[in-house]
Motif scaffolding. Structure first.
Motif, short mmCIF file in Angstrom:
data_model
loop_
_atom_site.label_atom_id
_atom_site.label_comp_id
_atom_site.label_asym_id
_atom_site.label_seq_id
_atom_site.Cartn_x
_atom_site.Cartn_y
_atom_site.Cartn_z
N HIS A 235 -17.67 -9.08 14.21
CA HIS A 235 -16.95 -9.98 13.31
C HIS A 235 -16.98 -9.52 11.86
N GLN A 236 -17.33 -8.25 11.62
CA GLN A 236 -17.27 -7.67 10.29
C GLN A 236 -16.09 -6.70 10.24
N LYS A 237 -15.17 -6.92 9.31
CA LYS A 237 -13.96 -6.10 9.24
C LYS A 237 -14.30 -4.67 8.81
N LEU A 238 -13.57 -3.71 9.40
CA LEU A 238 -13.77 -2.30 9.06
C LEU A 238 -12.51 -1.64 8.55
N VAL A 239 -11.37 -1.99 9.15
CA VAL A 239 -10.08 -1.43 8.76
C VAL A 239 -9.07 -2.58 8.66
N GLU A 240 -8.26 -2.57 7.60
CA GLU A 240 -7.23 -3.58 7.42
C GLU A 240 -5.93 -2.90 7.08
N GLU A 241 -4.81 -3.50 7.52
CA GLU A 241 -3.52 -2.91 7.21
C GLU A 241 -2.45 -3.99 7.08
N THR A 242 -1.39 -3.64 6.37
CA THR A 242 -0.22 -4.50 6.25
C THR A 242 1.02 -3.63 6.16
N PRO A 243 2.09 -3.99 6.87
CA PRO A 243 2.20 -5.13 7.78
C PRO A 243 1.46 -4.89 9.09
N SER A 244 1.28 -5.95 9.86
CA SER A 244 0.65 -5.81 11.17
C SER A 244 1.62 -5.13 12.12
N PRO A 245 1.11 -4.20 12.93
CA PRO A 245 2.00 -3.54 13.91
C PRO A 245 2.49 -4.48 15.00
N ALA A 246 1.93 -5.70 15.06
CA ALA A 246 2.32 -6.65 16.10
C ALA A 246 3.19 -7.79 15.57
N ALA A 304 3.13 -5.30 -1.82
CA ALA A 304 3.89 -6.32 -2.56
C ALA A 304 4.11 -5.96 -4.01
N GLY A 305 3.35 -4.99 -4.53
CA GLY A 305 3.50 -4.60 -5.92
C GLY A 305 3.01 -5.66 -6.89
N ILE A 306 1.99 -6.41 -6.49
CA ILE A 306 1.47 -7.52 -7.30
C ILE A 306 -0.03 -7.36 -7.48
N ASP A 307 -0.50 -7.48 -8.71
CA ASP A 307 -1.94 -7.49 -9.02
C ASP A 307 -2.45 -8.90 -8.76
N LEU A 308 -3.18 -9.08 -7.66
CA LEU A 308 -3.62 -10.42 -7.28
C LEU A 308 -4.69 -10.98 -8.20
N VAL A 309 -5.55 -10.14 -8.74
CA VAL A 309 -6.56 -10.62 -9.68
C VAL A 309 -5.89 -11.07 -10.97
N LEU A 330 8.34 -6.74 0.28
CA LEU A 330 7.24 -5.99 0.88
C LEU A 330 7.76 -4.61 1.25
N ARG A 331 7.16 -3.57 0.68
CA ARG A 331 7.66 -2.21 0.86
C ARG A 331 6.59 -1.29 1.43
N GLY A 332 6.94 -0.58 2.49
CA GLY A 332 6.05 0.42 3.06
C GLY A 332 4.90 -0.16 3.85
N HIS A 333 3.86 0.65 4.00
CA HIS A 333 2.70 0.28 4.83
C HIS A 333 1.43 0.73 4.11
N ALA A 334 0.41 -0.12 4.12
CA ALA A 334 -0.86 0.20 3.47
C ALA A 334 -2.02 0.00 4.44
N ILE A 335 -3.02 0.85 4.32
CA ILE A 335 -4.22 0.78 5.15
C ILE A 335 -5.44 0.88 4.25
N GLU A 336 -6.45 0.06 4.55
CA GLU A 336 -7.73 0.14 3.85
C GLU A 336 -8.84 0.46 4.84
N ALA A 394 5.25 5.34 3.47
CA ALA A 394 6.59 4.82 3.72
C ALA A 394 6.63 3.95 4.97
N ASP A 395 5.81 4.32 5.95
CA ASP A 395 5.68 3.54 7.19
C ASP A 395 4.27 3.74 7.71
N ARG A 396 3.98 3.18 8.90
CA ARG A 396 2.61 3.23 9.40
C ARG A 396 2.15 4.65 9.69
N ASP A 397 2.99 5.46 10.33
CA ASP A 397 2.60 6.84 10.62
C ASP A 397 2.33 7.62 9.34
N ASP A 398 3.13 7.40 8.34
CA ASP A 398 2.94 8.08 7.06
C ASP A 398 1.61 7.65 6.43
#
Length: 589
Positions: A235-246, A304-309, A330-336, A394-398
């Motif tokens: 229950h501890q997150k390791l990888v996060e991404e947006t958008p969801s592939p599902a 999203a191009g937005i500084d949330l803080v 919402l543009r492209g795909h991001a992974i953390e 640009a997308d998830r594979d990229d």
């Protein structure tokens, strides 16, 4: 309204908030414990104030010290970051009672969402779909059994004030109800000073999909799409991404609407996250709301191009949102990838120590949120996160390709990290296909691959036989060419001692002795056995929490517990005895 903000936190999130304050021309105040005296975050702020003490209970969790720091430095507002007191309604009220601005949601909203049962009641009343189960605390294991007969198994018992996987137990049959109920109550009392628990139907292999929301003081609420946080360990997150592939565009609109409804029902203001579960059949259920900035807010910022803080700060200043829902693009795909100081090949054991090598990857689509530098100490007293590595494609594979490139460029020495784990995971077929990777994260196959791809400096035998060394990556010039080389330096004595203690813990205090000692410093969270019990090799003896991670200690031999040296909630150090097991002879006698 304020021109200086105290950040009641440490490490990378503190540095991250300081940057947004600097962008806005607002002064910043850091606070630090004795352990963090030489850390990066105090030097990054405009001012720094010593809290004293070593543990978080002596420093970052002491409300009076934080308020005194704000008064001494003339700060007009407090940003809590995440963790520590970020979701503590009492702290938020104390900040406001002191005449300061709280950069976060109203205390009443924190309080409501802090109680999972009250939150479920409020969401149900607002028409927000919740996971089938109780909206009131359950009082006994017998009630759990009755719910099992009504809802079917498996069930999930959850601490009413819980979060982060703490106080959460899965029940697969009536026989398991009593132990799971007692364990969830015990953890709820230990972690949250609240033993009350409730029950939900356990969803098999769902996706963890959360939605970022922003709400101002004028009734405006928007969502910024979803984040997929399915890749977790305990229950501890390791990888996060947006958008969801599902998640399709249609589903995004639906769950975004659910998130906005949930935020309105909570009377929310500021940035927040609606966490939910997406079932294989497409059903989406509210799980909880995180009333703070999230660790993984970074991927939403890139897409999203937005500084949330910055948005949090502007909302706290009394300004309306800068955009409407129709303005969100919402543009492209991001992974953390979370770069934690943990060793995947040793069951994700924490790996505190001094960072001897530190070199971050770079590039136009690469972001590193870090609170360390070369020479920084990763303390066993705090969270094991070293940094967050984020990429935008640009997308998830990229994005996957850019993340693998960035992971390959990252150099961290002196501590084991998850770099190799992330390389192994992102090249695994289940991740490339956008699946949940259920059962893969903790598999021996992935651990072995992670160790192979680790890339961190590791102890090894020297070429000249002088003993263990540590590899450090540097550069050299050979025949006019600049090349990367590995230099072997004598291993620090503390690492040899730590390795010996871990080896001792793995095999017992002596050959076949059956003595088990602690492989780490931490707190004994739960003891699974009692003196006189018969155990099998590999059976869980106890659970030790270290650096906010739970680690199971197992029996090295089959036999009988003859001496139990630990109890729940007691502190423990590396090498401390846990149990003695009288081994069962080969002939079974």
């Amino acid at each position: 309204m304020f021109d200086k903000v105290l950040v009641a936190n440490r490490s990378e999130i503190a540095v991250r908030i300081f940057r947004s304050l600097r962008d806005l021309g607002i002064g910043s105040v850091a606070v630090y414990s004795d352990v963090d005296r030489s850390a990066l975050h105090p030097s990054y702020a405009d001012e720094a104030y010593a809290l004293g003490g070593a543990t978080s209970a002596e420093s970052y969790l002491v409300v009076e010290k934080l308020l005194a720091a704000a008064a001494a430095t003339g700060a007009g507002a407090v940003h809590p970051g995440y963790g520590f007191l970020a979701e503590n309604a009492g702290f938020a009220r104390a900040v406001e009672d002191a005449g300061l601005v709280w950069i976060g949601p109203p205390p009443a909203a924190i309080e409501l969402m802090g109680s999972k049962t009250r939150a479920r009641q409020a969401m149900q009343a607002a028409g927000v779909p919740i996971i089938p189960g109780t909206t009131e605390p359950v009082a006994s294991a017998e009630e759990v059994v009755a719910l099992g007969e009504e809802l079917g198994y498996p069930l999930l018992i959850k601490a009413a004030a819980g979060g982060g996987g703490k106080g959460m137990k899965t029940v697969y049959s009536a026989d398991e109800a009593a132990q799971a109920f007692a364990s969830a109550e015990r953890e709820g009392r230990a972690y949250f000073a609240d033993a009350s628990v409730y029950v939900e139907r356990y969803l098999e292999d769902p996706r963890h999909v959360e939605v970022q929301v922003l709400a101002d003081s004028f009734g405006n609420v928007i969502h910024l799409g979803e984040r997929d946080c399915t890749i977790q360990r305990r229950h501890q997150k390791l990888v996060e991404e947006t958008p969801s592939p599902a998640v399709s565009a249609e589903l995004r609109d639906r769950i975004g609407g659910i998130a906005v409804d949930a935020a309105r029902a909570a009377g929310y203001r500021s940035a927040g996250t609606i966490e939910g579960l997406l079932a294989p059949d497409g059903s989406y259920y509210f799980m909880e709301m995180n009333t703070r900035i999230q660790v993984e807010h970074t991927v939403t910022e890139l897409v999203a191009g937005i500084d949330l803080v910055r948005a949090q700060i502007r909302i706290a200043l009394g300004e309306p949102l800068e955009l409407t829902q129709d303005d969100v693009r919402l543009r492209g795909h991001a992974i953390e990838c979370r770069i934690n100081a943990e060793d995947p090949s040793a069951g994700f054991l924490p790996s505190p120590g001094t960072i001897t090598v530190y070199r971050e990857p770079s590039g136009p689509s690469v972001r590193v949120d870090s609170g360390v530098a070369e020479g920084s100490v990763v303390s066993p007293l705090y969270d094991p996160m070293v940094a967050k590595l984020i990429v935008h494609g640009a997308d998830r594979d990229d994005a996957i390709g850019k993340m693998l490139r960035a992971l390959g460029e990252y150099r961290i020495g002196g501590v084991k990290t998850l770099i190799g784990f992330h390389k192994a995971l992102l090249t695994h077929p289940c991740f490339r296909a956008g699946e949940t990777c259920h059962g893969v994260v903790e598999s021996l196959e992935l651990a072995a691959r992670a160790d192979e791809l680790g890339g961190e400096p590791v102890a090894s035998g020297a070429a000249n036989g002088s003993g263990p060394t540590v590899e450090r990556v540097t550069w050299a010039e050979v025949d006019g060419r600049r090349v990367e080389v590995k230099v072997h330096l004598p291993e620090p004595g503390y690492r040899e001692l730590g390795r010996r203690r871990r080896e001792r813990a793995a095999r017992g205090a002596g050959a076949g002795s059956g003595v088990i000692v602690s492989p780490m410093q931490g707190t004994v969270l739960d003891v699974k056995v009692a003196a006189g019990d018969t155990v099998e090799a590999g059976q869980v003896i106890c659970v030790i929490e270290a650096m906010k991670m739970e680690n199971e200690v197992t029996a090295v031999v089959a036999g009988t517990i003859t001496d139990l040296a630990v109890a729940s909630l007691q502190p423990i150090s590396v090498g401390d005895p846990i149990v003695t097991i009288e081994p069962i002879a080969v002939d079974g006698s």
